[in-house]
Structures are given as structure tokens and as C-alpha cells.
Design an enzyme around this catalytic site. Structure first.
Site, PDB file in Angstrom:
ATOM      1  CG  ASP A   1      -4.489  -6.280  -1.453  1.00  0.00           C
ATOM      2  OD1 ASP A   1      -4.290  -5.389  -0.607  1.00  0.00           O
ATOM      3  OD2 ASP A   1      -5.084  -7.337  -1.204  1.00  0.00           O
TER       4      ASP A   1
ATOM      5  CG  ASP B   1      -9.154  -7.534   4.642  1.00  0.00           C
ATOM      6  OD1 ASP B   1      -8.619  -6.474   4.280  1.00  0.00           O
ATOM      7  OD2 ASP B   1      -8.884  -8.633   4.145  1.00  0.00           O
TER       8      ASP B   1
HETATM    9  C1  GAL Z   1      -6.427  -8.534   1.466  1.00  0.00           C
HETATM   10  C2  GAL Z   1      -7.583  -7.751   0.904  1.00  0.00           C
HETATM   11  C3  GAL Z   1      -8.708  -8.727   0.723  1.00  0.00           C
HETATM   12  C4  GAL Z   1      -8.297  -9.816  -0.204  1.00  0.00           C
HETATM   13  C5  GAL Z   1      -6.997 -10.463   0.247  1.00  0.00           C
HETATM   14  C6  GAL Z   1      -6.452 -11.421  -0.772  1.00  0.00           C
HETATM   15  O1  GAL Z   1      -5.381  -7.700   1.740  1.00  0.00           O
HETATM   16  O2  GAL Z   1      -7.945  -6.732   1.761  1.00  0.00           O
HETATM   17  O3  GAL Z   1      -9.844  -8.038   0.266  1.00  0.00           O
HETATM   18  O4  GAL Z   1      -8.161  -9.302  -1.489  1.00  0.00           O
HETATM   19  O5  GAL Z   1      -6.022  -9.495   0.516  1.00  0.00           O
HETATM   20  O6  GAL Z   1      -5.236 -11.978  -0.398  1.00  0.00           O
END
Ligand code: GAL
Length: 552
Positions: free
Chosen positions: A172, A232
Site C-alpha cells: 500500500d 478503493d
Molecule cells: C487501503 C487499501 C485497501 C486496504 C486498506 C487497508 O488503502 O486501498 O485495499 O488494503 O488500505 O488498510
């Protein structure tokens, strides 16, 4: 009696003639992929030959109390028992909230309350059941849920994951300030390679919108990975469209070995109706996106299971040519997408009704680059709809995507199909329309100087559509505009493959001139990026007299 004999003879003759025609007209030969698309010059990892499929904990479990080893083992069991593993969902991926801190040597530690047996034990559990195991981290100091991230621990973490038997790393982009994405993910690529374990690099830059340096689709292929293209995905209709639209913008960058990731599936979650779930799944398959489910497998309905395990839809996603669907027609919420498949003359087609009323949507053989006679199959229904001459047309329900397999005979050279808008012609770029531009200060002409003046991070994209052969340009850091401390590098990408990268240049560097082969390139990108992301000084680069030589 005689009449019957003659009739039977004629029918027999026609049947044989049709079989012969069918055999020769609807070829079952495969395309040679390098002949119809620009193939990346770098490695294609066998593990990324096709978009990965699996299940991930985030969309359903998140950081809630069920993010623990007991529930995760249940999910692993259910991936197997539901039959999902056997239709291709191979990866079991653990997302954020498994980690808690680091030991005195910096080694990452799993949360002992949630995962008392440790991550290796869970990876073993998955492996013993014929699955692969994926793990989440962030490129920054913290993850998006403020758990410890991997910044400055990249090599150690890659090594630890390899020892645990990890097969897929989702990285991430949280807990980060002023770091260059490419540089950080390059560190990860090298760290993974050093372990000698094949692990998928999933570039999960979630907060990706409007940030030029984060445009992973332009450089992701260099690092051999998959990359997110949007923030997301949430489980409601408008969001499915939002992410789909965005992911579609970058269709040309995706292909065998490296894929646009439209984010994990929300099939079976939230407010999506049955039709919307099918559309979501069908379009993700069309876009050759990774298919990573995220629903609660403990109470998956029969209908949702049927969607997720539909073999013919999955086959479209996994087609070995690896082309992402392109939007080829659009009118008042009626859209037609086409995904060229590996069998000659075969296309997957989606007729998508974005509106709230039923709509008649049609597609012609011409639209698909085919001769007039086509065979059409309804993929969800698994039923042949028969032969059509020139046009196929059908009423499509609100929010439905009718997915078809159309088979005919190629009429066009696929290198130039689908035809893209604003195709480049021979001449200066300044006189032509870019497809998109970000971070460009001005397109200006002074006498015979044609300049594209670019800010700190910039990206300008042109459709060369495999028609152009050579790109020539000069570039420099103009003392009139740029700060003496500015250090900028100029980059040229063809379909996401790095074709040229300059050293960092300052106002003292001499003007440079390059000539680059862009034969077969569909999308040409010019980018600039600085040595350090100091936005407070003018870090401006200038492309001068950039031009292309094309055959049209
Ligand atoms: C977001 C990501 C998600 C998930 C989440 C976990 O930034 O896009 O898919 O992994 O973090 O905290």
C-alpha cells in the site's frame, strides 16, 4: 420416393458445405501475440501470465474482531469447499491489521492476539490446501490502519515474507510523505528479486487520483507487477462505474505479465443487486483485472457463488492474449466494450446499460473489426444465439452488462484495432491533441521553437496507435523558468514500457536530443520527475520540437 432421395441429398450436401464453411471461416487458430500488440521487452513472470485470482480479507473483515487466525482458516477451508479454488481462486490474501510491531532486530511481528500461531503457520495452512498465500504491507512508515509499515525495512520484510512462504505482496501507499512512488516500489522489486522467491508485486497505491507521480500504470510494467488505478471500490452501483471508468482509461497499459488492478471485488457485498453483482464481475473479467473476491464465504448465497465461479466469464478474464477490454461505442448511457481474445476472429463483447431504463444496444461486425458474418453466444446464459449478418442488437436491462462471445473473421489488422481517437500523424506534437495531460504548464510556440513546458511531475499521453515509427525530441531545463536547484529527469514510455530515461538535468546541463523507435507503440508518454519532490522551487522541464514520423 425419388423426391425424398433428392431432398436428402441436397440437405446432406448443404450440411457438409456448411461444416466446411464453418471450419474455414471461423478459424480456431491463435493470434501470435507479438504481431498484434506491443510486447514488453522485460520479463514476463509465469506467475503473472494471467490476472491473479483469489480472496482477500479487507472488503469484508477489515480490521474488525474477525481478523484473526480462526476465521481466516475458515475462509481458507471455504475457498476449497466452495469450489472457488478449483475454478482459479488460488491466492488467499491477508490484508491490513495482522502486524503489531518489530522485534529488537527489526523483524516484523504478527499481532499475538489475532494470530497467536504466527503468519507462517497460516501460510502453511493455505499451502497444504493447494492455495497460495498473500500478505499486505505499506511502503510507508505506517499502514493505512496505522500498523507498522515497511519503509526502510524493505529488504528485511521481503526476506521474512519469503521465509514464511508468502507468494503475493500487496504494498500500500500509506504513511508516506514526499517519497517518489517509482523509487520506493523499485526498492521493493529489487528486495523481492533478492529473496529468490517468486512473489507477486501488487502496487496498491490507493489514494491515486490526480497525483502525477503515482501513475503506476506508466511505470508498473517496468517493475513487473499489478497496480491499482483508482481509490478503493465500495459496494454500490455508482462506485462500480467510477472505478470501471477510471480503470478503462488506462486499458493500453495492461497486458500479459503486468495488469491494471481495478481493485478487489465487492461481489456479494453491500448494496449491489444481483444484476449489479453480475455486471461488476463481468466487467472486471472483461478488463482483465485481477479477480480477488472479498465477500464473506461463510454465508455466500448460491447466486453469488454462481457468479464468482462462472467458468465462461472467468475464461474471458484469463484469456491468454491478455488484452484489456476497450470502450468502443458510447451513447446516452449505452456502452460497448470489446476484449480481443486469443482465438483469431474471436471477441468478448459487453453491452452495458448504465441507465435506469431498459435499452436496446447494438454492435456491428464492423465495430469489432470483423467481416459481416458473425456467430454470437450469450456467455452468462451459456447459450448460442446463432449467426448474424452485420449487426447484433438486444434489449439490455438497467445496470446490466450483456456479455457476448462473438466469432467471425478478421477484417482489420489488429495492431490498429480498436481505432483510437486523436491518433498521431507525422509532425510536431505541439500541433496535435494529447489524449491526457497532467502537470503541463503550457504548450507554447515561439518562432520555430515548439515547447511543452512541464511542471515538477508531469505526464502527457498521445495515441500513436502503432502507426508511428520514430519519436524525436530535444529537452532541457530552461534557466528562464527553472530554479538553479531544480534537478529533473525526462522519460519516454511506450505502452508503459520505459523506452528512454535521461539522467537528472539542471539549468547547467546541455540541451539533449534523442531519437526513439516507437514502432508498434500504441500510447506514447512523455514524463518528467524531479530528483527530490521539493514543490517549493520551480522544477520545470522543457520538451523542445518533439515530433513523430508516422505512416499515416
Ligand atoms: C487501503 C487499501 C485497501 C486496504 C486498506 C487497508 O488503502 O486501498 O485495499 O488494503 O488500505 O488498510
Amino acid at each position: 420416393m425419388k423426391l425424398i432421395f433428392w431432398l436428402a441429398l441436397i440437405v446432406g450436401f448443404l450440411a457438409v458445405a456448411w461444416r466446411l464453411f464453418d471450419y474455414f471461416y471461423f478459424s480456431n487458430q491463435s493470434y501470435v501475440s507479438s504481431e498484434i500488440r506491443f510486447e514488453p521487452t522485460n520479463v514476463i513472470h509465469p506467475i503473472l501470465e494471467k490476472p491473479p485470482m483469489g480472496w482477500n480479507s479487507w472488503n469484508n473483515v477489515r480490521c474488525g474482531p474477525e481478523m484473526n487466525e480462526i476465521v481466516m482458516r475458515q475462509m481458507i477451508d471455504l475457498l476449497v469447499e466452495s469450489g472457488m479454488r478449483d475454478v482459479g481462486y488460488r491466492y488467499f490474501n491477508l490484508d491490513d491489521c495482522w502486524q503489531i510491531g518489530r522485534d529488537e532486530n527489526g523483524v516484523i511481528l504478527a499481532d499475538p492476539e489475532r494470530f497467536p500461531s504466527g503468519i507462517k503457520a497460516l501460510a502453511d495452512y493455505a499451502h497444504e490446501r493447494g492455495l497460495k498465500f498473500g500478505l499486505y504491507t505499506s511502503g510507508g512508515r505506517l499502514t493505512c490502519m496505522s500498523r507498522p509499515g515497511s519503509y526502510r525495512f524493505e529488504e528485511l520484510d521481503a526476506q521474512t515474507y519469503a521465509e514464511w512462504g508468502v507468494d503475493y505482496i500487496k504494498i500500500d501507499w500509506c504513511g508516506i510523505e514526499y517519497l517518489d512512488t517509482y523509487t520506493q516500489y523499485r526498492i521493493w522489486r529489487d528486495a523481492i528479486d533478492k529473496t529468490n522467491r517468486q512473489m507477486i508485486l501488487s502496487i496498491a497505491i490507493a489514494n491515486i487520483d490526480n497525483q502525477v507521480d503515482k501513475q503506476a500504470w506508466t511505470w508498473g510494467r517496468e517493475l513487473v507487477g499489478i497496480w491499482r488505478t483508482a481509490i478503493d471500490l465500495n459496494p454500490f452501483w455508482e462506485d462500480v462505474l467510477r472505478v470501471m471508468d477510471r480503470n478503462s482509461l488506462y486499458a493500453e497499459y495492461s497486458g500479459r505479465g503486468s495488469w491494471n488492478d481495478a481493485d478487489m471485488l465487492q461481489v456479494g457485498n453491500g448494496e449491489l443487486t444481483l444484476t449489479e453483482n453480475k455486471t461488476h464481475f463481468g466487467m472486471w473479467a472483461m478488463m482483465a483485472s485481477p479477480l480477488i473476491a472479498g465477500n464473506d464465504l461463510r454465508n455466500m448465497s448460491g447466486e453469488i457463488k454462481e457468479i464468482l465461479t462462472h467458468d465462461e466469464i472467468i475464461a474471458i478474464n484469463q484469456d491468454k492474449l491478455g488484452m484489456q477490454a476497450r470502450l468502443i461505442k458510447e451513447e446516452d448511457g449505452r456502452q460497448v466494450y470489446v476484449k480481443v481474445l486469443s482465438t483469431q476472429g474471436e471477441r468478448a463483447v459487453a453491452l452495458l446499460n448504465r441507465t435506469d431504463e431498459p435499452q436496446e444496444i447494438s454492435v456491428t461486425a464492423e465495430d469489432l473489426g470483423l467481416h459481416s458474418l458473425i456467430k454470437v453466444r450469450n456467455v452468462w446464459e451459456r447459450s448460442d444465439l446463432g449467426i448474424r449478418w452485420q449487426t447484433f442488437s438486444q434489449a439490455v436491462q438497467p445496470h446490466e452488462a450483456l456479455i457476448l462471445r462473438v466469432h467471425g473473421r478478421d477484417k482489420v489488422n489488429l495492431l490498429h484495432y480498436p481505432v483510437m481517437i486523436n491518433q498521431l500523424r507525422s509532425g510536431y506534437l505541439l500541433d496535435q491533441e494529447p489524449k491526457t495531460e497532467e502537470g503541463i504548464i503550457s504548450f507554447r510556440r515561439e518562432g520555430n521553437k515548439r515547447m511543452i513546458v512541464a511542471d515538477i511531475f508531469s505526464d502527457v499521453r498521445y495515441n500513436s496507435a502503432a502507426n508511428c515509427q520514430v519519436f524525436t525530441t530535444e529537452f532541457f531545463v530552461d534557466p528562464e523558468w527553472a530554479d538553479p536547484r531544480a534537478e529533473i529527469r525526462f522519460k519516454v514510455y511506450g505502452d508503459g514500457d520505459l523506452l528512454y530515461r535521461s539522467d537528472f538535468m539542471t539549468i547547467d546541463s546541455a540541451l539533449k536530443r534523442v531519437s526513439i523507435n516507437i514502432n508498434k507503440v500504441r500510447v506514447l508518454n512523455l514524463q518528467t520527475s524531479p530528483a527530490n519532490s521539493n514543490y517549493n522551487i520551480a522544477q520545470i522541464g522543457t520538451w523542445l520540437n518533439s515530433r513523430v514520423e508516422c505512416s499515416n
